[in-house]
Design a protein around this motif. Structure first.
Motif, PDB file in Angstrom:
ATOM      1  N   UNK B 691       0.838  -1.199   0.000  1.00 41.66           N
ATOM      2  CA  UNK B 691       0.000   0.000   0.000  1.00 41.66           C
ATOM      3  C   UNK B 691       0.876   1.253   0.000  1.00 41.66           C
ATOM      4  N   UNK B 692       1.996   1.180   0.709  1.00 40.53           N
ATOM      5  CA  UNK B 692       2.918   2.326   0.708  1.00 40.53           C
ATOM      6  C   UNK B 692       3.531   2.494  -0.679  1.00 40.53           C
ATOM      7  N   UNK B 693       3.827   1.356  -1.320  1.00 34.15           N
ATOM      8  CA  UNK B 693       4.425   1.404  -2.656  1.00 34.15           C
ATOM      9  C   UNK B 693       3.533   2.120  -3.664  1.00 34.15           C
ATOM     10  N   UNK B 694       2.225   1.987  -3.509  1.00 33.54           N
ATOM     11  CA  UNK B 694       1.320   2.489  -4.569  1.00 33.54           C
ATOM     12  C   UNK B 694       1.552   3.969  -4.881  1.00 33.54           C
ATOM     13  N   UNK B 695       1.547   4.939  -3.940  1.00 32.83           N
ATOM     14  CA  UNK B 695       1.184   4.871  -2.529  1.00 32.83           C
ATOM     15  C   UNK B 695      -0.310   5.121  -2.346  1.00 32.83           C
ATOM     16  N   UNK B 696      -0.877   4.428  -1.342  1.00 34.86           N
ATOM     17  CA  UNK B 696      -2.302   4.534  -1.052  1.00 34.86           C
ATOM     18  C   UNK B 696      -2.444   4.593   0.475  1.00 34.86           C
ATOM     19  N   UNK B 697      -2.542   5.811   0.988  1.00 36.78           N
ATOM     20  CA  UNK B 697      -2.500   6.022   2.438  1.00 36.78           C
ATOM     21  C   UNK B 697      -3.678   5.342   3.139  1.00 36.78           C
ATOM     22  N   UNK B 698      -4.852   5.430   2.563  1.00 40.71           N
ATOM     23  CA  UNK B 698      -6.038   4.853   3.201  1.00 40.71           C
ATOM     24  C   UNK B 698      -5.881   3.342   3.322  1.00 40.71           C
ATOM     25  N   UNK B 699      -5.452   2.732   2.224  1.00 38.52           N
ATOM     26  CA  UNK B 699      -5.241   1.285   2.238  1.00 38.52           C
ATOM     27  C   UNK B 699      -4.148   0.921   3.238  1.00 38.52           C
ATOM     28  N   UNK B 700      -3.093   1.716   3.276  1.00 37.71           N
ATOM     29  CA  UNK B 700      -2.000   1.435   4.212  1.00 37.71           C
ATOM     30  C   UNK B 700      -2.510   1.478   5.642  1.00 37.71           C
ATOM     31  N   UNK B 701      -3.335   2.475   5.951  1.00 40.25           N
ATOM     32  CA  UNK B 701      -3.872   2.589   7.311  1.00 40.25           C
ATOM     33  C   UNK B 701      -4.699   1.369   7.673  1.00 40.25           C
ATOM     34  N   UNK B 702      -5.568   0.953   6.756  1.00 39.45           N
ATOM     35  CA  UNK B 702      -6.409  -0.224   7.008  1.00 39.45           C
ATOM     36  C   UNK B 702      -5.547  -1.470   7.206  1.00 39.45           C
TER      37      UNK B 702
END
Lengths: 723, 723
Positions: B691-702
């Motif tokens: 998720x960080x790689x994407x980066x996608x903060x919301x997904x990373x948090x979940x």
């Protein structure tokens, strides 16, 4: 130059936003000037003169024929340079020396397989297909000498072959580990990583019968990019000529270390030709193209090579050392005293107190063949620099200090023209304020410099004023190139570097090792030196294909980097000739030396040596402190600063050890020398680090004492300077 | 295996003098045993049985014909294995599944130059000169299928070619930067660096029409060493077959993710063949030898490649993307449900409380062609392991826990045989105590392992007891190999590694990514797993030349490493089947996870994401602390430890997230998964880091929440275990 161009010292540096500017403007203040305004006016007048088209014309004329040192064509280039110097108003002389040079009479290299079948009969003449990519218009000149190595003796040897990678000390030690002896063998090594003379030096020490040095496509051929004439890299038949003199022992005429080989030097002052073992190899060496090396390498048997010894030829490399391949080398060299010609032009200094403090600038002129890049891209630029100086003279400009511009000969054979001249002028050069070198002036668009630390800031500063063909200033593009180079490099910058003193500059400026004419100035005589040029992909070094056609296709088709080079070189001369206070930065020098001592301490620990660095550390700290203090006084100085300047210059001389380095007394600088086992690359605080390398604790201790003494001498001078 | 063998994870480790021993002796104490003496006796009895010569016989028979999954020859190998299992006293069944496999009917790949001239017409059959170095006795078998990629659809496409290096995400992004689009093009990539299915996955996402994957000699050919039959590396016509399934989405039968493809599975429970986009490429792909790829690469025009994209073919590579080369790919695949055959043998457990806690061990049997190394070097060894188990049974030995030995089919097409079996036995596998994998059992003399952290110490421990053909124990040689590998490596060990938790072990044990049959066990089901083998130079992976002749010339002529492999594999089974306390080391597990979190935090910072790791950090610290505490209780435990063991095993299951990873729910492990863009290489704490790689903060948090929850669940179990 006898050294291959390299971008290897580029590394990641922070980009200074402050220097981003659309067009370069003269800086308000420059280190060394009380008031820069007057100088800025002359700088502007100067920058208008060097002409791209004229530089192209010089280059075309200088490279119209092969002009190997001592040849009639070489003399013609000397006359051309003399004419241009004189036209600019320089007091000019062609200065001859009589020096020992070998010239190939007959070169045979042939290889045979285990059952006696011929694998290769060479050397193959350098040739590209005239029908492909435009071919090459220069390759068929009958005056081209066969590819050979300077300083190789004659010889007729036949032996099995061992492959020794780059022929570094580490490579030969690896062969020992693997149980492969080179004794009685012909050693096949590839170019790169160290000076070719060092390859022969080590091979000879280990009992090899001969050395073949080839250009692997991994290093400057198709593995790097398209080969000439399609691209800039080495085609399969191209050979790298070059000197195999033992340069790290001493350069110059082998028969006269420390003495100038003037035409009237009596024979009694020459070392007899049969007693030159220190500096001349006793085993034959010859270069090969990969076209000629490939059949040998392909047929070699024995163990497979260590992974990083594999080159880019399309088969697995083997170490050899068995009967799979036998090579016959038959070299006939005509080794004789030959006349070479430096060209020296002078502009007198106008300040009675400082007119004898010379500013020397130079470039060599001789080439292995045509030498479009190496060295005449530098010569063409230097002639436009001189053109600029001449026009300034006509406009009423006067340098405070004498300017001496030199066109060296026989650099390729071992820095001979410059070394003999420096040896002849030891006394005035003791107070020469700088030597500015350029060798490969232009092989591409990336500006680069190496310098003694006291002149790093100086070199950086002049590049702010010079426009880059890419827009903005040379300095701005220099920073940008280094940043991009670092980003695209797979090797990240060693973490330790971030704390290095040179990080204080926004460009990384290299250390002077050897391989060009600054060596007799800085390392023998203590003249603060710089070396500049503009680099690019350049795979035809020392081959027939380093010619005008290659140059206009790959390096600088419109000669705008020639113009840039002439301008930067000229500003170095102008600034140094007229600075109020000599712009030496001993504060950076001090920090660099402290870093060298840190490294040496770690090196000693790794080598298991118990060494006491206390005295050297204290002296280095004193030197560094004195450097910071004198810098403040340099900035604050006003009025006539001849005495301060004299002391600043003396501080560099004080870093020389009159006894020189162990086993190579010609090299007298305690901080910089070409490495005994690298040749090109500098070894720093060489007396100490090379003793640790041996390891030889007693020698290391003595060298620490000598280093501490030199630093203390220099520190004392700096402490007194300007008080 | 579908993953190429690699020594890449080897690194410098301190040599433990304590383990230097002339001959291995059973250790006095082993983690998991109250008293090791009884076990040591059985170990000794076991070690005497696996036989080098018999292993060689198994290998010769198993590899006598090409035995592609679902072929009649494959079935014969199943029968051979069944017979050997039964002879050893195992309750044995051939277990069939019906799965979707493509089989090539017609493969045409041809290339044309700018003026339409034919550059290449292939694929060229794999063939070496029978007259040179003994040739190859297996290459002319008419049953050899043409080289193809598993999971490639049929297709008939013609397009210009773009070269995309290894086809990693970074490589495709670099092409973007350079302004080269792959849309509508055929992408030519080289093998290496990532799983081949990932190359196709990215190319397809970017609109490529087709993919050609070739073996560059830089990666497993002459650049590494002599080519077969002279040496161990890939000859010019050899092709790497292999699956291009989108393995990181899910493995196994493409039509039945999460469901077993039993022979009686109704069609209604299968995803229709035209709706398999998640897992099956929609563009055709085919492998090429460098013999066939070279004419394409040589003719490609366009910009020169970035320096590290250059391979070892003898010319400068270009990116293409213009009209210089057009390729026509015409692939006709017969894509159909085919029957494959696992062979499963069982030894019942004797401890009523733990007999249903299975110890599973497995190796695949199917091969792209002969598969001498991959996989049958593992099968031959496993048969000798079973031979040993059989003899122990006859001597009265009884395992506490049930032992299940599996010979998987169709691993090469995407871990199909193992995945279907695991999907079928989800319930009992919830409390299986271990899965021991071997795939490439032997390609050379260097023992290697990868494992879940809780079993790293366990794998290390069993190797102390097994003698090495090089002298001393396997463990001793393992340490030595890694040390030498590190010394000879040009890459020095990253400084950060020194503080890594695995430095607690004296050998470096890899992380389980994917590419072999442990994936459904650990990453889908949470069965603690290991993977072992003995490696060496192996350039013929997935080619015709991975055959018995290659094996006895290069890998293990006397089958002593086969014997070693059988012994180590057997001791893993013996120890796990009879340990008093399950020898899971959660203390190391905890330290590794804390390291992963550190890395993720740094990665988030670099990506400019503001993420709150507090909950995950706290959970990881709690898990690590619980791991240390339970380790003490494991060591101290006495008596019947069924309850402790149950909890220890549950702690791994608790690391699964029932929802699985975003976009790929089949993968349920919160700590390990094959990377979406690597395929082979593990991504650690994959939900978070990808998720960080994407980066996608919301997904990373979940995903941080999900990770924290899993770690807390597991920690709670460990905290209660053994109390």
């Amino acid at each position: 130059m006898i050294r291959a161009a390299s971008l290897a010292f580029l590394s990641l540096l922070p980009f200074s936003a402050a220097i981003a500017q659309a067009t370069p403007a003269a800086p308000a203040n420059v280190f060394g000037y009380h008031d820069f305004a007057a100088q800025a006016k002359w700088d502007k007048a100067f920058l208008a003169i060097p002409d791209a088209k004229l530089a192209g014309q010089h280059l075309k004329i200088l490279t119209s024929a092969p002009h190997w040192a001592s040849s009639p064509e070489d003399y013609k280039t000397a006359q051309y340079v003399e004419e241009k110097f004189k036209a600019a108003g320089l007091e000019t002389h062609i200065v001859p020396y009589r020096v020992l040079l070998n010239k190939p009479v007959k070169i045979v290299v042939e290889a045979f397989g285990a059952s006696g079948q011929k694998l290769m009969s060479g050397p193959t003449p350098e040739h590209v297909d005239p029908a492909v990519d435009g071919g090459d218009p220069f390759q068929d000149d009958p005056r081209i000498l066969p590819a050979f190595n300077g300083s190789s003796p004659s010889g007729d040897v036949t032996a099995e072959v061992v492959y020794a990678n780059y022929g570094t000390l580490a490579d030969f030690k690896k062969l020992d580990e693997l149980g492969i002896s080179v004794k009685g063998k012909i050693v096949l090594v590839r170019y790169g990583n160290n000076f070719r003379g060092v390859k022969v030096y080590i091979a000879q020490q280990r009992g090899a019968k001969g050395v073949l040095i080839y250009s692997d496509p991994a290093d400057d051929g198709y593995f790097r990019g398209d080969a000439y004439p399609k691209g800039a890299y080495r085609p399969e038949s191209a050979v790298q000529r070059g000197s195999t003199q033992f340069l790290p022992i001493y350069p110059g005429d082998p028969e006269t270390p420390g003495v100038a080989s003037t035409v009237d030097l009596p024979d009694s002052q020459r070392i007899p030709a049969d007693k030159l073992q220190n500096n001349q190899p006793s085993i034959p060496a010859n270069p090969l193209s990969y076209k000629d090396a490939a059949p040998i390498l392909r047929a070699l048997a024995g163990p497979g090579v260590p992974h990083d010894w594999q080159g880019a030829l399309p088969f697995a490399y083997h170490l050899g050392g068995d009967k799979a391949v036998t090579v016959h080398m038959h070299l006939e060299q005509d080794i004789a005293l030959r006349t070479i010609w430096d060209v020296v032009g002078t502009i007198e200094g106008s300040d009675p107190a400082q007119k004898d403090d010379w500013v020397v600038a130079g470039n060599h002129r001789d080439a292995w063949v045509y030498g479009a890049v190496d060295p005449n891209s530098g010569t063409a630029a230097m002639l436009e620099t001189v053109h600029g100086l001449g026009d300034l003279l006509k406009q009423g400009w006067k340098p405070k200090r004498r300017i001496v511009v030199c066109s060296w000969d026989a650099e390729e054979e071992g820095l001979i023209g410059s070394t003999e001249w420096v040896e002849q002028h030891q006394e005035p050069l003791r107070h020469a304020v700088a030597y500015f070198n350029t060798d490969v002036g232009v092989s591409g668009p990336s500006f680069n410099a190496a310098a003694v630390p006291s002149l790093k800031q100086f070199v950086s500063e002049v590049t702010y004023e010079v426009p880059s063909p890419k827009g903005g200033s040379v300095h701005e593009q220099w920073v940008k190139d280094q940043r991009e180079q670092a980003t695209s490099s797979r090797r990240s910058r060693p973490a330790a570097d971030a704390s290095r003193p040179e990080a204080a500059l926004d460009v990384k400026i290299g250390t002077l090792g050897s391989g060009s004419d600054y060596t007799p100035f800085i390392q023998h005589t203590g003249v603060p030196s710089t070396d500049i040029g503009s680099d690019g992909p350049y795979g035809v070094y020392h081959s027939v294909f380093d010619n005008y056609n290659w140059f206009i296709r790959n390096a600088d088709p419109t000669f705008v980097y020639e113009q840039q080079q002439a301008r930067v070189f000229g500003l170095e001369i102008l600034h140094m000739a007229n600075a109020d206070v000599l712009p030496y930065d001993y504060s950076l020098y001090g920090r660099e030396i402290l870093g060298y001592l840190d490294d040496a301490r770690q090196q000693a620990t790794r080598a298991g040596l118990q060494l006491d660095f206390t005295a050297a550390q204290a002296a280095a700290e004193r030197f560094a402190k004195a450097g910071i203090a004198v810098h403040t006084r340099q900035v604050a100085a006003t009025g006539n600063e001849a005495a301060l300047n004299h002391a600043l210059r003396e501080a560099e001389t004080a870093l020389l050890d009159p006894d020189g380095l162990p086993n190579r007394p010609w090299y007298r600088h305690t901080i910089y020398a070409p490495g005994e086992f690298t040749g090109y690359a500098a070894v720093v605080i060489p007396g100490v680090t090379e003793a640790i390398d041996v390891p030889d604790a007693a020698r290391a201790k003595a060298q620490i004492v000598a280093l501490a003494a030199a630093l203390s001498r220099s520190a004392a001078i700096l402490e007194g300077a300007g008080k």
